[in-house]
Design an enzyme around this catalytic site. Structure first.
Site, mmCIF file in Angstrom:
data_model
loop_
_atom_site.group_PDB
_atom_site.id
_atom_site.type_symbol
_atom_site.label_atom_id
_atom_site.label_comp_id
_atom_site.label_asym_id
_atom_site.label_seq_id
_atom_site.Cartn_x
_atom_site.Cartn_y
_atom_site.Cartn_z
ATOM 1 N N THR A 134 17.031 55.212 -4.658
ATOM 2 C CA THR A 134 16.618 53.824 -4.893
ATOM 3 C C THR A 134 15.850 53.676 -6.211
ATOM 4 O O THR A 134 15.210 54.634 -6.677
ATOM 5 C CB THR A 134 15.723 53.376 -3.718
ATOM 6 O OG1 THR A 134 15.074 52.166 -4.071
ATOM 7 C CG2 THR A 134 14.633 54.389 -3.393
ATOM 8 N N ASP A 135 15.833 52.450 -6.742
ATOM 9 C CA ASP A 135 15.009 52.166 -7.930
ATOM 10 C C ASP A 135 13.518 52.112 -7.582
ATOM 11 O O ASP A 135 12.675 52.115 -8.476
ATOM 12 C CB ASP A 135 15.452 50.853 -8.593
ATOM 13 C CG ASP A 135 15.342 49.628 -7.695
ATOM 14 O OD1 ASP A 135 15.053 49.764 -6.491
ATOM 15 O OD2 ASP A 135 15.556 48.506 -8.217
ATOM 16 N N GLU A 136 13.207 52.065 -6.255
ATOM 17 C CA GLU A 136 11.797 51.906 -5.873
ATOM 18 C C GLU A 136 10.959 53.135 -6.218
ATOM 19 O O GLU A 136 9.737 53.076 -6.235
ATOM 20 C CB GLU A 136 11.688 51.557 -4.379
ATOM 21 C CG GLU A 136 12.469 50.292 -4.083
ATOM 22 C CD GLU A 136 12.231 49.673 -2.713
ATOM 23 O OE1 GLU A 136 11.163 49.893 -2.133
ATOM 24 O OE2 GLU A 136 13.131 48.958 -2.249
ATOM 25 N N TYR A 160 7.953 54.540 1.947
ATOM 26 C CA TYR A 160 9.419 54.655 1.775
ATOM 27 C C TYR A 160 9.749 55.195 0.386
ATOM 28 O O TYR A 160 10.479 56.188 0.242
ATOM 29 C CB TYR A 160 10.090 53.290 1.984
ATOM 30 C CG TYR A 160 11.508 53.230 1.453
ATOM 31 C CD1 TYR A 160 12.519 54.002 2.026
ATOM 32 C CD2 TYR A 160 11.843 52.410 0.373
ATOM 33 C CE1 TYR A 160 13.825 53.970 1.530
ATOM 34 C CE2 TYR A 160 13.144 52.367 -0.123
ATOM 35 C CZ TYR A 160 14.133 53.153 0.455
ATOM 36 O OH TYR A 160 15.421 53.116 -0.041
ATOM 37 N N LYS A 164 11.480 58.815 -0.699
ATOM 38 C CA LYS A 164 12.731 58.912 -1.468
ATOM 39 C C LYS A 164 12.472 59.685 -2.775
ATOM 40 O O LYS A 164 13.310 60.481 -3.203
ATOM 41 C CB LYS A 164 13.289 57.523 -1.791
ATOM 42 C CG LYS A 164 13.851 56.768 -0.599
ATOM 43 C CD LYS A 164 15.032 57.443 0.078
ATOM 44 C CE LYS A 164 16.302 57.378 -0.731
ATOM 45 N NZ LYS A 164 17.469 57.931 0.037
HETATM 46 P P1 NAD Z 1 20.413 51.833 6.619
HETATM 47 O O1 NAD Z 1 19.025 51.894 7.154
HETATM 48 O O2 NAD Z 1 21.234 50.615 6.826
HETATM 49 O O3 NAD Z 1 21.263 53.046 7.231
HETATM 50 C C1 NAD Z 1 20.767 54.344 7.326
HETATM 51 C C2 NAD Z 1 21.705 55.140 8.229
HETATM 52 O O4 NAD Z 1 21.208 56.500 8.282
HETATM 53 C C3 NAD Z 1 21.746 54.632 9.687
HETATM 54 O O5 NAD Z 1 23.077 54.581 10.151
HETATM 55 C C4 NAD Z 1 20.936 55.682 10.451
HETATM 56 O O6 NAD Z 1 21.377 55.837 11.805
HETATM 57 C C5 NAD Z 1 21.196 56.929 9.630
HETATM 58 N N1 NAD Z 1 20.128 57.933 9.778
HETATM 59 C C6 NAD Z 1 18.786 57.730 9.734
HETATM 60 N N2 NAD Z 1 18.133 58.889 9.916
HETATM 61 C C7 NAD Z 1 19.084 59.857 10.049
HETATM 62 C C8 NAD Z 1 19.039 61.252 10.240
HETATM 63 N N3 NAD Z 1 17.870 61.900 10.351
HETATM 64 N N4 NAD Z 1 20.194 61.937 10.322
HETATM 65 C C9 NAD Z 1 21.391 61.284 10.237
HETATM 66 N N5 NAD Z 1 21.498 59.964 10.075
HETATM 67 C C10 NAD Z 1 20.353 59.245 9.972
HETATM 68 O O7 NAD Z 1 20.272 52.185 5.074
HETATM 69 P P2 NAD Z 1 21.135 51.677 3.838
HETATM 70 O O8 NAD Z 1 20.582 50.384 3.373
HETATM 71 O O9 NAD Z 1 22.569 51.801 4.151
HETATM 72 O O10 NAD Z 1 20.733 52.758 2.749
HETATM 73 C C11 NAD Z 1 21.502 53.953 2.584
HETATM 74 C C12 NAD Z 1 20.862 54.792 1.492
HETATM 75 O O11 NAD Z 1 20.838 54.063 0.271
HETATM 76 C C13 NAD Z 1 19.415 55.166 1.790
HETATM 77 O O12 NAD Z 1 19.230 56.513 1.386
HETATM 78 C C14 NAD Z 1 18.595 54.232 0.936
HETATM 79 O O13 NAD Z 1 17.391 54.834 0.555
HETATM 80 C C15 NAD Z 1 19.512 54.024 -0.245
HETATM 81 N N6 NAD Z 1 19.380 52.729 -0.930
HETATM 82 C C16 NAD Z 1 19.416 51.567 -0.219
HETATM 83 C C17 NAD Z 1 19.326 50.356 -0.903
HETATM 84 C C18 NAD Z 1 19.401 49.035 -0.166
HETATM 85 O O14 NAD Z 1 19.188 47.996 -0.777
HETATM 86 N N7 NAD Z 1 19.729 49.011 1.110
HETATM 87 C C19 NAD Z 1 19.180 50.338 -2.285
HETATM 88 C C20 NAD Z 1 19.152 51.547 -2.978
HETATM 89 C C21 NAD Z 1 19.251 52.744 -2.293
HETATM 90 P P1 TYD Z 2 13.529 43.936 1.445
HETATM 91 O O1 TYD Z 2 14.871 43.361 1.755
HETATM 92 O O2 TYD Z 2 12.700 44.474 2.568
HETATM 93 O O3 TYD Z 2 13.779 45.052 0.331
HETATM 94 P P2 TYD Z 2 12.691 45.878 -0.589
HETATM 95 O O4 TYD Z 2 11.347 45.692 -0.044
HETATM 96 O O5 TYD Z 2 13.195 47.271 -0.426
HETATM 97 O O6 TYD Z 2 12.856 45.332 -1.977
HETATM 98 O O7 TYD Z 2 12.673 42.837 0.701
HETATM 99 C C1 TYD Z 2 13.138 42.240 -0.502
HETATM 100 C C2 TYD Z 2 12.042 41.324 -1.007
HETATM 101 O O8 TYD Z 2 11.876 40.245 -0.084
HETATM 102 C C3 TYD Z 2 10.685 41.996 -1.093
HETATM 103 O O9 TYD Z 2 9.998 41.491 -2.243
HETATM 104 C C4 TYD Z 2 9.963 41.549 0.168
HETATM 105 C C5 TYD Z 2 10.538 40.181 0.420
HETATM 106 N N1 TYD Z 2 10.623 39.774 1.856
HETATM 107 C C6 TYD Z 2 10.077 38.556 2.266
HETATM 108 O O10 TYD Z 2 9.512 37.782 1.470
HETATM 109 N N2 TYD Z 2 10.181 38.215 3.583
HETATM 110 C C7 TYD Z 2 10.778 39.023 4.494
HETATM 111 O O11 TYD Z 2 10.804 38.672 5.711
HETATM 112 C C8 TYD Z 2 11.351 40.257 4.050
HETATM 113 C C9 TYD Z 2 12.030 41.185 5.014
HETATM 114 C C10 TYD Z 2 11.257 40.589 2.719
#
Ligand code: NAD
Ligand code: TYD
Length: 360
Positions: A134-136, A160, A164
Site C-alpha cells: 500500500t501507499d500508506e 495497519y 504493511k
Molecule cells: P481484503 O481485506 O478485502 O481481503 C483480504 C483477504 O485476505 C481476505 O479474503 C481474507 O480472508 C484473507 N486473509 C486474511 N488473513 C489471512 C491469512 N492469515 N491467511 C490467508 N488469508 C488471509 O483486502 P484487499 O482490499 O483485497 O487488499 C488486498 C491486499 O492489497 C492487502 O495486502 C492490502 O494491504 C493491499 N492493498 C489494498 C488496497 C485497498 O485499497 N484495498 C490498496 C493498496 C494495497
Molecule cells: P478507507 O476506505 O478506510 O481507506 P484508508 O483509510 O485505507 O484510506 O477510508 C478512506 C478515507 O475515508 C479515509 O480518509 C477515512 C475516510 N472515511 C470516512 O470519512 N468515513 C468512513 O466511514 C470511512 C470508512 C472512511
C-alpha cells in the site's frame, strides 16, 4: 500455462485479480485464503467448475500447510494479497495485523525460499514472489507536498500501515539476503466490485441505499488517490511479467479526491439510479468524530511503472464509480451475505462512539 499461488484471493483485490486471470487465461490459480470476516466465498463462486482454479482454506502463517501446498501445486509465482487491510480495525485491535501482515508474510517468505531453492535452474530463474502493498507505508502528505515516489522514506502512521511496512521490509530483505526473486507494489486506495463495506466507497453506497447516515470523519477534506481495482490487477500482472527482480513500483490512479467530494459523487449517482421519493441522498451526510492519527493526504507518483513498463490506468473516476454502484445494485445477495452476523457488531463498535461524542 503457468500456475500462480494467490493468497487472500477471496478478498476484494485478490478476487478481482483471480477472475481477470482466469478470464484472460493469464494462469491457472491456486487460491489460499483463511476466509476471515472480510471474505465471502460467493465472491469466487463462478469459478467452482473451472478446472484451472483450486481453493485451499488456510492461513499464510501456517508453514506446514504452505510447504504442502507449494509441493503439491508447484507454482511459478506467488502473489501475496493476504492481509488484514482496514485501518479502523487496526486502531481498535492491532494484534491480528501483526500476526497476518508481519508474521504471516514472514512464514510465506520462509516457505517460498525453501521451495524456490529446490527448483530446477530454469524454474528458479522464472519464479517470482509478488508482494501487494500500500501507499500508506509512506505516511501522510501536506497539501503542496510532491506525490509519493518509490524512494520516499517509509513513515507509517497507523498499525495497519506499520504492519504493511514491516512486511515490505521483510520481502526486500529476502531479495537482498537470499536472492529470492521478489517484487513489491505500493498502490493507492482501490475501489470497485466486491469490496467489503467497511471501506469508504461501499460503506457509503450501502448506507445511502438504506437511508442511513453517511459518516464523514473529521472535516471530510482528507485526500485519497482512487484507482479502479481492475486497473490495479492489470498493473500487477504487468509487473509480474516484465519487471526486473528486486524492484518496487508505485501504482495509482492520478485521481486525488477529497472524501467529501467522493461521497457527494456517490449521492449524485444514486439520486439518478435509485432516487428516494422524499429526500436527496446528500442530506444523509453526517460529520462524525475523526479517526485517530488520520492521514491527511495520499498521492502517488506512478511515473516509474508508466515509463518502464508502459502501464496507465484505463478507467476514469466517473466511469469507475458508476460501474461500482451498478455492481452493488445488481448483487443484493452478496451484499446481504457480507452484512450478516458480525458486520452489524462492527458498525456499532466503530461508529457508535463517534456519533455519541458529537451529540454530547
Ligand atoms: P481484503 O481485506 O478485502 O481481503 C483480504 C483477504 O485476505 C481476505 O479474503 C481474507 O480472508 C484473507 N486473509 C486474511 N488473513 C489471512 C491469512 N492469515 N491467511 C490467508 N488469508 C488471509 O483486502 P484487499 O482490499 O483485497 O487488499 C488486498 C491486499 O492489497 C492487502 O495486502 C492490502 O494491504 C493491499 N492493498 C489494498 C488496497 C485497498 O485499497 N484495498 C490498496 C493498496 C494495497
Ligand atoms: P478507507 O476506505 O478506510 O481507506 P484508508 O483509510 O485505507 O484510506 O477510508 C478512506 C478515507 O475515508 C479515509 O480518509 C477515512 C475516510 N472515511 C470516512 O470519512 N468515513 C468512513 O466511514 C470511512 C470508512 C472512511
Amino acid at each position: 500455462m503457468q500456475t500462480f499461488l494467490v493468497t487472500g484471493g477471496v478478498g476484494f483485490i485478490g478476487s478481482n485479480f483471480i477472475l481477470k486471470a482466469r478470464q484472460e487465461q493469464w494462469a491457472n490459480i491456486i487460491n489460499l485464503d483463511k476466509l476471515t470476516y472480510a471474505s465471502n466465498p460467493q465472491t469466487v463462486a463462478q469459478l467452482q467448475d473451472d478446472s484451472g482454479y483450486h481453493f485451499v482454506r488456510g492461513d499464510i502463517g501456517d508453514i506446514q500447510l504452505l510447504h504442502h501446498v507449494l509441493e503439491q501445486y508447484q507454482p511459478d509465482a506467488i502473489i501475496n494479497f493476504a492481509a488484514e487491510s482496514h485501518v479502523d480495525r487496526s486502531i481498535l485491535s492491532p494484534q491480528d495485523f501483526i500476526q497476518t501482515n508481519v508474521v504471516g508474510t514472514f512464514q510465506l517468505l520462509e516457505a517460498s525460499r525453501a521451495y524456490w531453492e529446490k527448483l530446477s535452474p530454469q524454474k528458479r530463474e522464472q519464479f517470482r514472489f509478488l508482494h501487494v502493498s500500500t501507499d500508506e507505508v509512506y505516511g501522510s502528505l501536506g497539501s503542496t507536498d510532491p506525490a509519493f515516489r518509490e524512494d520516499t522514506p517509509y513513515a507509517p502512521n497507523s498499525p495497519y500501515a506499520a504492519s504493511k511496512a514491516g512486511s515490505d521490509h521483510l520481502v526486500r530483505a529476502y531479495f537482498h539476503t537470499y536472492g529470492l526473486p521478489t517484487l513489491i507494489t505500493n498502490c493507492s486506495n482501490n475501489y470497485g466490485p466486491r469490496q467489503f463495506p467497511e471501506k469508504l466507497i461501499p460503506l457509503m453506497i450501502l448506507h445511502a441505499l438504506n437511508g442511513k447516515s453517511l459518516p464523514i470523519y473529521g472535516d471530510g477534506q482528507n485526500i485519497r488517490d482512487w484507482l479502479y481495482v481492475v486497473d490495479h490487477c492489470e498493473a500487477l500482472y504487468i509487473v509480474l511479467k516484465h519487471s526486473r527482480i528486486g524492484e518496487t513500483y508505485n501504482i495509482g490512479g492520478n485521481n486525488e479526491q477529497k472524501n467529501l467530494t467522493v461521497v457527494e459523487k456517490i449521492c449524485a449517482i444514486l439520486d439518478e439510479l435509485a432516487p428516494k421519493p422524499d429526500f436527496r441522498h446528500s442530506s444523509l451526510i453526517t460529520y462524525v468524530k475523526d479517526r485517530p492519527g488520520h492521514d491527511r493526504r495520499y498521492a502517488i507518483d506512478c511515473s516509474k511503472i508508466s515509463s518502464e513498463l508502459g502501464w496507465q490506468p484505463k478507467e476514469n473516476f466517473e466511469s469507475g464509480l458508476l460501474k461500482t454502484i451498478h455492481w452493488y445494485l445488481s448483487n443484493p445477495t452478496w451484499v446481504e451475505q457480507v452484512q450478516s452476523g458480525a458486520y452489524a457488531q462492527w458498525i456499532m463498535h466503530n461508529y457508535g462512539d463517534r456519533e455519541a461524542v458529537l451529540s454530547n
